[in-house]
Design a protein around this motif. Sequence first.
Motif, PDB file in Angstrom:
ATOM      1  N   LEU A 191       0.831  -1.206   0.000  1.00 10.77           N
ATOM      2  CA  LEU A 191       0.000   0.000   0.000  1.00 10.77           C
ATOM      3  C   LEU A 191       0.872   1.265   0.000  1.00 10.77           C
ATOM      4  CD1 LEU A 191      -2.815   1.294   0.239  1.00 10.77           C
ATOM      5  CD2 LEU A 191      -2.631   1.034   2.719  1.00 10.77           C
ATOM      6  N   ALA A 192       1.888   1.277   0.858  1.00  5.21           N
ATOM      7  CA  ALA A 192       2.783   2.431   0.925  1.00  5.21           C
ATOM      8  C   ALA A 192       3.509   2.628  -0.405  1.00  5.21           C
ATOM      9  CB  ALA A 192       3.780   2.264   2.073  1.00  5.21           C
ATOM     10  N   THR A 193       3.999   1.537  -0.979  1.00  4.71           N
ATOM     11  CA  THR A 193       4.698   1.618  -2.260  1.00  4.71           C
ATOM     12  C   THR A 193       3.773   2.141  -3.354  1.00  4.71           C
ATOM     13  OG1 THR A 193       6.074  -0.264  -1.641  1.00  4.71           O
ATOM     14  CG2 THR A 193       5.969   0.282  -3.979  1.00  4.71           C
ATOM     15  N   HIS A 194       2.559   1.610  -3.375  1.00  3.15           N
ATOM     16  CA  HIS A 194       1.570   2.027  -4.376  1.00  3.15           C
ATOM     17  C   HIS A 194       1.249   3.516  -4.237  1.00  3.15           C
ATOM     18  CE1 HIS A 194      -1.887   1.741  -7.042  1.00  3.15           C
ATOM     19  NE2 HIS A 194      -2.622   2.333  -6.135  1.00  3.15           N
ATOM     20  N   MET A 195       1.066   3.971  -2.993  1.00  9.78           N
ATOM     21  CA  MET A 195       0.680   5.370  -2.800  1.00  9.78           C
ATOM     22  C   MET A 195       1.830   6.332  -3.078  1.00  9.78           C
ATOM     23  SD  MET A 195      -2.479   5.255  -2.466  1.00  9.78           S
ATOM     24  CE  MET A 195      -2.620   7.055  -2.280  1.00  9.78           C
ATOM     25  N   TRP A 196       3.070   5.888  -2.826  1.00  3.63           N
ATOM     26  CA  TRP A 196       4.218   6.722  -3.197  1.00  3.63           C
ATOM     27  C   TRP A 196       4.254   6.930  -4.712  1.00  3.63           C
ATOM     28  CZ3 TRP A 196       6.782  10.085  -0.576  1.00  3.63           C
ATOM     29  CH2 TRP A 196       7.016   9.911   0.787  1.00  3.63           C
ATOM     30  N   ALA A 197       3.939   5.853  -5.437  1.00  2.69           N
ATOM     31  CA  ALA A 197       3.912   5.957  -6.904  1.00  2.69           C
ATOM     32  C   ALA A 197       2.811   6.912  -7.354  1.00  2.69           C
ATOM     33  CB  ALA A 197       3.711   4.570  -7.518  1.00  2.69           C
ATOM     34  N   GLN A 198       1.642   6.838  -6.680  1.00  3.49           N
ATOM     35  CA  GLN A 198       0.534   7.743  -7.014  1.00  3.49           C
ATOM     36  C   GLN A 198       0.911   9.192  -6.720  1.00  3.49           C
ATOM     37  OE1 GLN A 198      -2.359   6.455  -8.492  1.00  3.49           O
ATOM     38  NE2 GLN A 198      -1.002   4.691  -8.497  1.00  3.49           N
ATOM     39  N   LEU A 199       1.578   9.372  -5.568  1.00  3.59           N
ATOM     40  CA  LEU A 199       1.994  10.722  -5.177  1.00  3.59           C
ATOM     41  C   LEU A 199       2.974  11.296  -6.204  1.00  3.59           C
ATOM     42  CD1 LEU A 199       2.063  13.030  -3.091  1.00  3.59           C
ATOM     43  CD2 LEU A 199       3.857  11.789  -1.890  1.00  3.59           C
ATOM     44  N   ASP A 200       3.881  10.446  -6.658  1.00  3.86           N
ATOM     45  CA  ASP A 200       4.840  10.872  -7.664  1.00  3.86           C
ATOM     46  C   ASP A 200       4.109  11.327  -8.938  1.00  3.86           C
ATOM     47  OD1 ASP A 200       7.639  11.163  -8.197  1.00  3.86           O
ATOM     48  OD2 ASP A 200       7.441   9.525  -9.636  1.00  3.86           O
ATOM     49  N   PHE A 256       2.353  14.692  -8.289  1.00  2.00           N
ATOM     50  CA  PHE A 256       3.297  15.811  -8.349  1.00  2.00           C
ATOM     51  C   PHE A 256       3.636  16.155  -9.800  1.00  2.00           C
ATOM     52  CE2 PHE A 256       4.817  15.261  -3.813  1.00  2.00           C
ATOM     53  CZ  PHE A 256       4.425  16.547  -3.427  1.00  2.00           C
ATOM     54  N   GLY A 257       3.709  15.129 -10.627  1.00  2.00           N
ATOM     55  CA  GLY A 257       3.976  15.372 -12.036  1.00  2.00           C
ATOM     56  C   GLY A 257       2.850  16.141 -12.704  1.00  2.00           C
ATOM     57  N   ASP A 258       1.608  15.853 -12.263  1.00  3.60           N
ATOM     58  CA  ASP A 258       0.445  16.531 -12.839  1.00  3.60           C
ATOM     59  C   ASP A 258       0.231  17.916 -12.234  1.00  3.60           C
ATOM     60  OD1 ASP A 258      -0.096  14.417 -14.467  1.00  3.60           O
ATOM     61  OD2 ASP A 258      -1.707  13.599 -13.236  1.00  3.60           O
ATOM     62  N   GLN A 259       0.523  18.033 -10.932  1.00  2.30           N
ATOM     63  CA  GLN A 259       0.252  19.280 -10.213  1.00  2.30           C
ATOM     64  C   GLN A 259       1.488  19.712  -9.444  1.00  2.30           C
ATOM     65  OE1 GLN A 259      -3.187  18.118  -7.753  1.00  2.30           O
ATOM     66  NE2 GLN A 259      -4.463  19.239  -9.166  1.00  2.30           N
ATOM     67  N   PRO A 260       2.495  20.196 -10.128  1.00  2.00           N
ATOM     68  CA  PRO A 260       3.756  20.525  -9.444  1.00  2.00           C
ATOM     69  C   PRO A 260       3.630  21.663  -8.439  1.00  2.00           C
ATOM     70  CG  PRO A 260       3.790  21.256 -11.728  1.00  2.00           C
ATOM     71  CD  PRO A 260       2.552  20.437 -11.556  1.00  2.00           C
ATOM     72  N   THR A 261       2.506  22.384  -8.443  1.00  2.00           N
ATOM     73  CA  THR A 261       2.366  23.504  -7.513  1.00  2.00           C
ATOM     74  C   THR A 261       1.686  23.109  -6.215  1.00  2.00           C
ATOM     75  OG1 THR A 261       0.307  24.142  -8.582  1.00  2.00           O
ATOM     76  CG2 THR A 261       2.320  25.244  -9.342  1.00  2.00           C
ATOM     77  N   MET A 304       0.068  17.229   0.262  1.00  2.00           N
ATOM     78  CA  MET A 304       0.024  16.066  -0.609  1.00  2.00           C
ATOM     79  C   MET A 304       0.507  14.825   0.140  1.00  2.00           C
ATOM     80  SD  MET A 304      -1.135  17.094  -3.563  1.00  2.00           S
ATOM     81  CE  MET A 304      -0.519  16.224  -4.998  1.00  2.00           C
ATOM     82  N   PHE A 305       1.516  14.990   0.964  1.00  2.00           N
ATOM     83  CA  PHE A 305       2.022  13.868   1.751  1.00  2.00           C
ATOM     84  C   PHE A 305       0.935  13.350   2.692  1.00  2.00           C
ATOM     85  CE2 PHE A 305       3.979  11.962   5.456  1.00  2.00           C
ATOM     86  CZ  PHE A 305       4.890  11.081   4.898  1.00  2.00           C
ATOM     87  N   ASP A 306       0.248  14.266   3.387  1.00  2.00           N
ATOM     88  CA  ASP A 306      -0.835  13.857   4.292  1.00  2.00           C
ATOM     89  C   ASP A 306      -1.913  13.099   3.535  1.00  2.00           C
ATOM     90  OD1 ASP A 306       0.385  14.979   6.432  1.00  2.00           O
ATOM     91  OD2 ASP A 306      -0.952  16.697   6.603  1.00  2.00           O
ATOM     92  N   ARG A 307      -2.258  13.643   2.392  1.00  2.00           N
ATOM     93  CA  ARG A 307      -3.378  13.086   1.620  1.00  2.00           C
ATOM     94  C   ARG A 307      -3.068  11.707   1.035  1.00  2.00           C
ATOM     95  NH1 ARG A 307      -5.466  16.420  -3.647  1.00  2.00           N
ATOM     96  NH2 ARG A 307      -6.257  14.655  -4.851  1.00  2.00           N
ATOM     97  N   PHE A 308      -1.848  11.535   0.541  1.00  2.00           N
ATOM     98  CA  PHE A 308      -1.516  10.286  -0.141  1.00  2.00           C
ATOM     99  C   PHE A 308      -0.850   9.253   0.762  1.00  2.00           C
ATOM    100  CE2 PHE A 308      -2.305  10.734  -4.710  1.00  2.00           C
ATOM    101  CZ  PHE A 308      -2.652  12.068  -4.775  1.00  2.00           C
ATOM    102  N   ILE A 309      -0.022   9.694   1.694  1.00  2.00           N
ATOM    103  CA  ILE A 309       0.856   8.768   2.401  1.00  2.00           C
ATOM    104  C   ILE A 309       0.501   8.565   3.880  1.00  2.00           C
ATOM    105  CG2 ILE A 309       3.265   8.249   3.019  1.00  2.00           C
ATOM    106  CD1 ILE A 309       2.701   8.261  -0.025  1.00  2.00           C
ATOM    107  N   ARG A 310       0.170   9.634   4.592  1.00  2.00           N
ATOM    108  CA  ARG A 310       0.077   9.535   6.043  1.00  2.00           C
ATOM    109  C   ARG A 310      -0.966   8.509   6.503  1.00  2.00           C
ATOM    110  NH1 ARG A 310       2.390  12.622   9.709  1.00  2.00           N
ATOM    111  NH2 ARG A 310       2.784  14.341   8.305  1.00  2.00           N
ATOM    112  N   TRP A 311      -2.078   8.438   5.782  1.00  2.00           N
ATOM    113  CA  TRP A 311      -3.161   7.512   6.200  1.00  2.00           C
ATOM    114  C   TRP A 311      -2.757   6.047   6.072  1.00  2.00           C
ATOM    115  CZ3 TRP A 311      -5.426   4.006   2.822  1.00  2.00           C
ATOM    116  CH2 TRP A 311      -5.080   4.164   1.474  1.00  2.00           C
TER     117      TRP A 311
END
Length: 71
Positions: free
Chosen positions: A39-48, A51-56, A62-69
């Motif tokens: 799950l962590a690996t998958h969400m890191w990939a999603q986060l990456d 970031f590519g889509d929304q660099p701002t 973004m970390f809270d939203r994708f990874i912390r949970w």
Amino acid sequence: MATDHIPDRPSWRCRSCGNPWPCAPARHHLAARLDKAALATHMWAQLDDAFGDQPTGPPAEMFDRFIRWTH
Ligand SMILES: [Zn+2]
């Protein structure tokens, strides 16, 4: 169906419920399908990708939203 709760890119809002992805049903579905490490690996990939889509986007938010949970 939880499988309908997938991100619409590049907005990264859920295609089913319109909430910021991963929405609650998407998190539930992912957590049920993957073990913690996967799950962590998958969400890191999603986060990456996000970031590519929304660099701002604020990185901390973004970390809270994708990874912390996942912990
Ligand atoms: Zn959703």
